[in-house]
Design a protein around this motif. Structure first.
Motif, PDB file in Angstrom:
ATOM      1  N   UNK A 305       0.506  -1.006  -0.124  1.00 28.91           N
ATOM      2  CA  UNK A 305      -0.389   0.093   0.020  1.00 28.91           C
ATOM      3  C   UNK A 305       0.762   0.975  -0.241  1.00 28.91           C
ATOM      4  N   UNK A 306       0.578   2.780  -0.041  1.00 28.70           N
ATOM      5  CA  UNK A 306       0.732   3.558  -0.324  1.00 28.70           C
ATOM      6  C   UNK A 306      -0.018   4.613   0.448  1.00 28.70           C
ATOM      7  N   UNK A 307       0.322   5.119   1.655  1.00 31.21           N
ATOM      8  CA  UNK A 307      -0.518   5.410   2.507  1.00 31.21           C
ATOM      9  C   UNK A 307       0.298   7.001   2.975  1.00 31.21           C
ATOM     10  N   UNK A 308      -0.230   8.336   2.383  1.00 30.14           N
ATOM     11  CA  UNK A 308       0.086   9.845   2.966  1.00 30.14           C
ATOM     12  C   UNK A 308      -0.616  10.625   3.821  1.00 30.14           C
ATOM     13  N   UNK A 309      -0.668  10.253   4.801  1.00 27.88           N
ATOM     14  CA  UNK A 309      -1.076  10.629   5.853  1.00 27.88           C
ATOM     15  C   UNK A 309      -0.519  12.739   6.349  1.00 27.88           C
ATOM     16  N   UNK A 310      -1.229  13.046   6.163  1.00 24.03           N
ATOM     17  CA  UNK A 310      -0.743  14.291   6.100  1.00 24.03           C
ATOM     18  C   UNK A 310      -2.140  15.254   7.441  1.00 24.03           C
ATOM     19  N   UNK A 311      -1.588  15.390   8.827  1.00 24.38           N
ATOM     20  CA  UNK A 311      -2.579  15.450  10.241  1.00 24.38           C
ATOM     21  C   UNK A 311      -3.481  14.488  10.511  1.00 24.38           C
ATOM     22  N   UNK A 312      -4.110  13.429   9.973  1.00 21.81           N
ATOM     23  CA  UNK A 312      -4.737  12.587  10.357  1.00 21.81           C
ATOM     24  C   UNK A 312      -4.102  11.324  10.418  1.00 21.81           C
ATOM     25  N   UNK A 313      -4.444  10.718  11.597  1.00 20.47           N
ATOM     26  CA  UNK A 313      -3.902   9.190  11.667  1.00 20.47           C
ATOM     27  C   UNK A 313      -4.692   8.485   9.992  1.00 20.47           C
ATOM     28  N   UNK A 314      -3.969   7.019   9.855  1.00 20.35           N
ATOM     29  CA  UNK A 314      -4.990   6.536   8.935  1.00 20.35           C
ATOM     30  C   UNK A 314      -4.247   4.892   9.406  1.00 20.35           C
ATOM     31  N   UNK A 315      -5.378   3.631   9.622  1.00 22.02           N
ATOM     32  CA  UNK A 315      -5.025   2.537   9.743  1.00 22.02           C
ATOM     33  C   UNK A 315      -5.399   1.761   8.569  1.00 22.02           C
ATOM     34  N   UNK A 316      -5.215   0.801   8.234  1.00 20.31           N
ATOM     35  CA  UNK A 316      -5.102   0.016   7.500  1.00 20.31           C
ATOM     36  C   UNK A 316      -5.012  -1.737   7.787  1.00 20.31           C
ATOM     37  N   UNK A 317      -6.522  -2.563   7.626  1.00 22.63           N
ATOM     38  CA  UNK A 317      -6.057  -3.795   7.948  1.00 22.63           C
ATOM     39  C   UNK A 317      -6.844  -4.432   7.011  1.00 22.63           C
ATOM     40  N   UNK A 318      -5.916  -5.742   7.157  1.00 17.43           N
ATOM     41  CA  UNK A 318      -6.765  -6.610   5.428  1.00 17.43           C
ATOM     42  C   UNK A 318      -6.846  -5.684   4.034  1.00 17.43           C
ATOM     43  N   UNK A 319      -5.887  -5.338   4.272  1.00 11.91           N
ATOM     44  CA  UNK A 319      -6.175  -5.308   2.507  1.00 11.91           C
ATOM     45  C   UNK A 319      -4.442  -5.076   1.771  1.00 11.91           C
TER      46      UNK A 319
END
Length: 357
Positions: A305-319
């Motif tokens: 995955x590519x995740x860019x969190x600018x501010x809020x947190x991001x949680x990924x599960x099983x993707x």
């Protein structure tokens, strides 16, 4: 090679226009891709200037950009003289931008001054190898009075890039160019890669006078407008007249494909043009599950995955294979594959969500 440094006295020209809409929702007209920290903690333009600094001082580094970006670029790079950040009055293609840069370099450094021309929004994995390639290209440009491009040795069958077919080798590692090929199908890209074609990187090296000669002879879209201001002062009036009179054209089409004086050197230094969110999976540091992340991110049983969190947190599960971007009060979720086609998405957005809306 031994001898004098071929980049001694050279000028760097950095093309930093454009809005980078494929990096929505973070990119905006006032903070486009080249001003975003996409590969590491520094903006892409800052990375570019740092790579060039060991070769060329700030006093001989030009940045050409949109008029609206002059102030933020001067703030980002205060070491650059104010007159070295050049505002293009209107978008007119890379041939016009490089023509004006060559005119500026010739007037300030002479026709024999070597120009190292790059874009502001690349990732380079091996900066030392990049600088070595520029030195080799500068030596070839001066020795052969040629327009030199550095073609990247392909690492995959990518239909998103243009390709260059090398022709006869005129000295070790230096080839004439047989032809340029615009973005091919994936099947054709595979064939060309097997046949030794190179990616068209957009890295150009030449002496200012040699480029101006070829532009004058080969590029009717730009040459007449440049002739019209050739004796004018290098001021806002002259640049405004020039950009108003040119016909927009890419330098690849307007000059390189038409000139018999083009040479290519292969380069292999981890180049990537960072064209989409999905591309960050190739240039960012990856975790053990091949995720590329920035900001406050927590992942469990998630891969590639590519995740860019600018501010809020991001949680990924099983993707797997997702792009998730959070910033400016917006959240984008797509797949790595579909991230190359954000234009379709942007065209469908309501006005208030569009870049600059």
């Amino acid at each position: 090679m031994s001898g004098a440094d071929p980049t001694a006295g050279a000028w760097a020209v950095v093309l930093a226009g454009g809005v980078g809409s494929r990096f929505w929702p973070l990119s905006t007209p006032t903070r486009p891709k080249q001003l975003l920290p996409l590969v590491d903690g520094e903006p892409l333009l800052a990375n570019t200037l740092a790579r060039l600094a060991p070769l060329v001082p700030a006093a001989r580094t030009l940045v050409l950009t949109n008029a609206s970006l002059v102030a933020p670029i001067r703030a980002l790079a205060p070491e650059l003289p104010a007159e070295n950040v050049i505002a293009e009055p209107a978008p007119a293609g890379t041939a016009a931008a490089l023509a004006w840069a060559a005119r500026t370099v010739a007037r300030r450094g002479g026709d024999d001054a070597v120009m190292l021309c790059v874009h502001a929004d690349w990732a380079i994995g091996d900066p030392d190898g990049f600088r070595a390639a520029l030195r080799d290209a500068a030596r070839a440009a001066a020795a052969h009075r040629s327009l030199v491009t550095v073609g990247i040795v392909p690492t995959r069958d990518d239909p998103g890039f243009g390709y260059i077919q090398p022709d006869a080798e005129i000295e070790p590692g230096v080839h004439r160019v047989a032809r340029f090929v615009e973005k091919p199908t994936r099947e054709r890209a595979a064939r060309m890669r097997a046949e030794g074609y190179l990616w068209n990187s957009g890295i150009f090296v030449w002496r200012a006078g040699d480029f101006l000669e070829e532009l004058d002879a080969r590029c009717p879209e730009v040459a007449p407008a440049l002739r019209a201001v050739s004796d004018a002062a290098d001021d806002a009036s002259a640049i405004g007249t020039f950009f108003a009179d040119v016909t927009p054209v890419a330098v690849d089409v307007g000059v390189m494909e038409r000139s018999p004086r083009v040479l290519v050197l292969p380069g292999d230094f981890g180049w990537d043009d960072v064209g989409t969110w999905g591309a960050l999976g190739r240039v960012r540091a990856l975790d053990g599950a091949e995720n590329a992340t920035s900001g406050a991110v927590h992942l469990l049983d998630a891969h590639r995955n590519v995740v860019h969190a600018d501010g809020n947190a991001v949680v990924l599960y099983g993707v797997d294979d997702l792009v998730v971007v959070v910033g400016r009060g917006l959240t984008l979720v797509t797949t790595v594959d579909r991230s190359s086609d954000l234009k379709t998405l942007l065209d469908s957005l309501p006005r208030e969500l569009k870049p600059g809306g």
